[in-house]
Design a protein around this motif. Structure first.
Motif, PDB file in Angstrom:
ATOM      1  N   ARG A 168      -6.539   3.808 -17.923  1.00  0.00           N
ATOM      2  CA  ARG A 168      -6.791   2.380 -18.121  1.00  0.00           C
ATOM      3  C   ARG A 168      -6.271   1.562 -16.948  1.00  0.00           C
ATOM      4  O   ARG A 168      -6.864   0.545 -16.575  1.00  0.00           O
ATOM      5  N   ALA A 169      -5.157   2.011 -16.350  1.00  0.00           N
ATOM      6  CA  ALA A 169      -4.605   1.294 -15.204  1.00  0.00           C
ATOM      7  C   ALA A 169      -5.538   1.406 -13.997  1.00  0.00           C
ATOM      8  O   ALA A 169      -5.721   0.437 -13.248  1.00  0.00           O
ATOM      9  N   LYS A 170      -6.136   2.575 -13.802  1.00  0.00           N
ATOM     10  CA  LYS A 170      -7.090   2.759 -12.716  1.00  0.00           C
ATOM     11  C   LYS A 170      -8.276   1.810 -12.873  1.00  0.00           C
ATOM     12  O   LYS A 170      -8.710   1.163 -11.911  1.00  0.00           O
ATOM     13  N   GLU A 171      -8.810   1.732 -14.092  1.00  0.00           N
ATOM     14  CA  GLU A 171      -9.935   0.836 -14.353  1.00  0.00           C
ATOM     15  C   GLU A 171      -9.536  -0.618 -14.120  1.00  0.00           C
ATOM     16  O   GLU A 171     -10.299  -1.396 -13.528  1.00  0.00           O
ATOM     17  N   ALA A 172      -8.340  -0.974 -14.579  1.00  0.00           N
ATOM     18  CA  ALA A 172      -7.871  -2.352 -14.402  1.00  0.00           C
ATOM     19  C   ALA A 172      -7.703  -2.679 -12.926  1.00  0.00           C
ATOM     20  O   ALA A 172      -8.071  -3.779 -12.477  1.00  0.00           O
ATOM     21  N   TYR A 173      -7.175  -1.736 -12.168  1.00  0.00           N
ATOM     22  CA  TYR A 173      -6.950  -1.970 -10.746  1.00  0.00           C
ATOM     23  C   TYR A 173      -8.262  -2.200 -10.006  1.00  0.00           C
ATOM     24  O   TYR A 173      -8.360  -3.078  -9.144  1.00  0.00           O
ATOM     25  N   GLN A 174      -9.273  -1.421 -10.338  1.00  0.00           N
ATOM     26  CA  GLN A 174     -10.558  -1.557  -9.659  1.00  0.00           C
ATOM     27  C   GLN A 174     -11.197  -2.916  -9.893  1.00  0.00           C
ATOM     28  O   GLN A 174     -11.963  -3.405  -9.059  1.00  0.00           O
ATOM     29  N   SER A 175     -10.871  -3.551 -11.002  1.00  0.00           N
ATOM     30  CA  SER A 175     -11.486  -4.839 -11.330  1.00  0.00           C
ATOM     31  C   SER A 175     -10.721  -6.036 -10.777  1.00  0.00           C
ATOM     32  O   SER A 175     -11.182  -7.170 -10.899  1.00  0.00           O
ATOM     33  N   LEU A 176      -9.562  -5.793 -10.164  1.00  0.00           N
ATOM     34  CA  LEU A 176      -8.744  -6.906  -9.670  1.00  0.00           C
ATOM     35  C   LEU A 176      -9.329  -7.521  -8.398  1.00  0.00           C
ATOM     36  O   LEU A 176     -10.030  -6.864  -7.624  1.00  0.00           O
ATOM     37  N   ARG A 177      -9.006  -8.782  -8.187  1.00  0.00           N
ATOM     38  CA  ARG A 177      -9.363  -9.443  -6.938  1.00  0.00           C
ATOM     39  C   ARG A 177      -8.621  -8.785  -5.768  1.00  0.00           C
ATOM     40  O   ARG A 177      -7.519  -8.247  -5.940  1.00  0.00           O
ATOM     41  N   LYS A 178      -9.210  -8.824  -4.573  1.00  0.00           N
ATOM     42  CA  LYS A 178      -8.590  -8.205  -3.400  1.00  0.00           C
ATOM     43  C   LYS A 178      -7.211  -8.778  -3.140  1.00  0.00           C
ATOM     44  O   LYS A 178      -6.274  -8.045  -2.788  1.00  0.00           O
ATOM     45  N   GLU A 179      -7.071 -10.090  -3.310  1.00  0.00           N
ATOM     46  CA  GLU A 179      -5.778 -10.729  -3.050  1.00  0.00           C
ATOM     47  C   GLU A 179      -4.706 -10.215  -3.999  1.00  0.00           C
ATOM     48  O   GLU A 179      -3.558  -9.986  -3.598  1.00  0.00           O
ATOM     49  N   LEU A 180      -5.091 -10.002  -5.254  1.00  0.00           N
ATOM     50  CA  LEU A 180      -4.132  -9.537  -6.241  1.00  0.00           C
ATOM     51  C   LEU A 180      -3.781  -8.068  -6.003  1.00  0.00           C
ATOM     52  O   LEU A 180      -2.637  -7.649  -6.228  1.00  0.00           O
ATOM     53  N   LYS A 181      -4.744  -7.283  -5.518  1.00  0.00           N
ATOM     54  CA  LYS A 181      -4.464  -5.890  -5.181  1.00  0.00           C
ATOM     55  C   LYS A 181      -3.414  -5.814  -4.071  1.00  0.00           C
ATOM     56  O   LYS A 181      -2.498  -4.974  -4.122  1.00  0.00           O
ATOM     57  N   LYS A 182      -3.537  -6.679  -3.074  1.00  0.00           N
ATOM     58  CA  LYS A 182      -2.581  -6.667  -1.970  1.00  0.00           C
ATOM     59  C   LYS A 182      -1.185  -7.039  -2.454  1.00  0.00           C
ATOM     60  O   LYS A 182      -0.189  -6.431  -2.049  1.00  0.00           O
ATOM     61  N   VAL A 183      -1.106  -8.024  -3.326  1.00  0.00           N
ATOM     62  CA  VAL A 183       0.183  -8.431  -3.874  1.00  0.00           C
ATOM     63  C   VAL A 183       0.799  -7.292  -4.668  1.00  0.00           C
ATOM     64  O   VAL A 183       1.996  -7.008  -4.571  1.00  0.00           O
ATOM     65  N   LEU A 184      -0.018  -6.622  -5.448  1.00  0.00           N
ATOM     66  CA  LEU A 184       0.445  -5.524  -6.292  1.00  0.00           C
ATOM     67  C   LEU A 184       0.975  -4.368  -5.447  1.00  0.00           C
ATOM     68  O   LEU A 184       2.010  -3.777  -5.759  1.00  0.00           O
ATOM     69  N   GLN A 185       0.292  -4.050  -4.364  1.00  0.00           N
ATOM     70  CA  GLN A 185       0.722  -2.967  -3.493  1.00  0.00           C
ATOM     71  C   GLN A 185       2.065  -3.274  -2.841  1.00  0.00           C
ATOM     72  O   GLN A 185       2.915  -2.395  -2.693  1.00  0.00           O
ATOM     73  N   LYS A 186       2.281  -4.529  -2.480  1.00  0.00           N
ATOM     74  CA  LYS A 186       3.556  -4.917  -1.879  1.00  0.00           C
ATOM     75  C   LYS A 186       4.680  -4.935  -2.911  1.00  0.00           C
ATOM     76  O   LYS A 186       5.833  -4.634  -2.602  1.00  0.00           O
ATOM     77  N   ALA A 187       4.342  -5.293  -4.126  1.00  0.00           N
ATOM     78  CA  ALA A 187       5.367  -5.426  -5.173  1.00  0.00           C
ATOM     79  C   ALA A 187       5.872  -4.093  -5.687  1.00  0.00           C
ATOM     80  O   ALA A 187       7.024  -3.977  -6.109  1.00  0.00           O
TER      81      ALA A 187
END
Length: 317
Positions: A168-187
């Protein structure tokens, strides 16, 4: 005794005393009496500051947010979770103030999601509860909706060892905005490439390597009374002894046992072909065991059991 002093909140509680008294009575029926000093402690130290922050964004939201906070507070204190794990829950509730607009979209839904996440992590990976809050504190301010809030919560929980959430986390990640993905990777430290990590269970581990053990004897804080067997059921790894059965999930971030699986020990036929295939490919020097009783492979993970052990043994393929 501590008392709420913020005038709008004081007036609201006084004017709606009947409603809040009824909520307490309903809680008392389910959980028993709650110490009034505990309620006051939380109301003054957690709810009041949060209400101030949220009303600064929407002055008309007082009834909705106060009822949400009070309802969930009674549940936390009634179950004693808010007493035993006060530090973790107080830290988690502060997330409501990190993005008022998202929280105000659906206060009760957001608060229950926070509580459910903390409760689950405390049960399965107790040392990671505050790490989940820390990661969320960095990501939540960048969310634009309650759905994004729930998605990043699930993803951060996966990174904190909740391996069963991976799909479910993989599916959720794929649907995120690019900006939010970048924030998540840094966090989330240690997740330099989420896309790569999401495709395999074990990052930076050589094929044929021993990954670790999971399970153990109940008397030492484990899960099994007798040496278990493993099998695949509905394409999930299931481990069972003569008393309990669990779905087992494991990846680079953690290992999880979930109870309530409708598989009996007596119904499991101990198959060792997967272990024999592993030996033929990598050699006996990787796993010198003569008492293997069952083995399964899922994705790139070999899991097997032994007659002399209460543990599951994991190897990367």
């Amino acid at each position: 005794m501590e008392k709420v002093s913020y005038s709008p909140l004081v007036d609201h509680l006084r004017e709606n005393a009947t409603v809040y008294n009824q909520l307490y009575l309903e809680s008392e029926i389910r959980h028993g009496t709650i110490d009034g000093s505990c309620i006051a402690h939380w109301m003054v130290g957690v709810v009041e500051p949060a209400v101030k922050e949220l009303l600064a964004v929407d002055a008309n939201a007082l009834p909705q947010i106060t009822k949400a906070f009070y309802t969930e507070l009674l549940r936390l204190l009634g179950s004693k979770a808010g007493v035993v794990y006060e530090k973790e829950y107080r830290a988690a509730w502060s997330l409501c103030e990190k993005n008022p607009m998202v929280f105000l979209e659906s206060p009760l839904r957001a608060l229950r999601a926070i509580n459910t996440a903390v409760e689950s992590i405390l049960f399965h990976q107790p040392e990671s509860a505050l790490r989940w809050v820390s990661q969320m504190e960095k990501v939540v301010p960048h969310c634009q909706s309650i759905d994004e809030f729930l998605s990043v919560g699930r993803i951060c929980a996966w990174f904190c060892g909740m391996a069963h959430l991976k799909g479910r986390a993989k599916e959720a990640y794929q649907s995120l905005r690019k900006e939010l993905k970048k924030v998540l990777q840094k966090a989330c430290k240690g997740v330099a490439a989420i896309g790569k990590t999401s495709k395999q269970e074990w990052a930076n581990v050589d094929n044929g390597s021993f990954i670790g053990e999971a399970g153990g004897f109940v008397g030492y804080g484990g899960f099994f009374y007798t040496p278990p067997l493993v099998t695949l059921y509905a394409n999930e790894i299931v481990a069972s002894d003569k008393s309990n059965s669990y779905a087992f999930f494991a990846d680079n971030f953690g290992k999880i046992f979930l109870s309530g699986v409708p598989v009996l020990y007596e119904d499991i036929v101990g198959q060792t072909e997967a272990f024999k295939n592993f030996l033929s490919q990598y050699g006996k020097q990787h796993a010198r065991f003569e008492d293997v009783t069952s083995s399964v492979v899922k994705n790139n993970t070999l899991v097997f059991t032994r007659k002399s052990s209460h543990y599951l043994y994991l190897y990367k393929l």
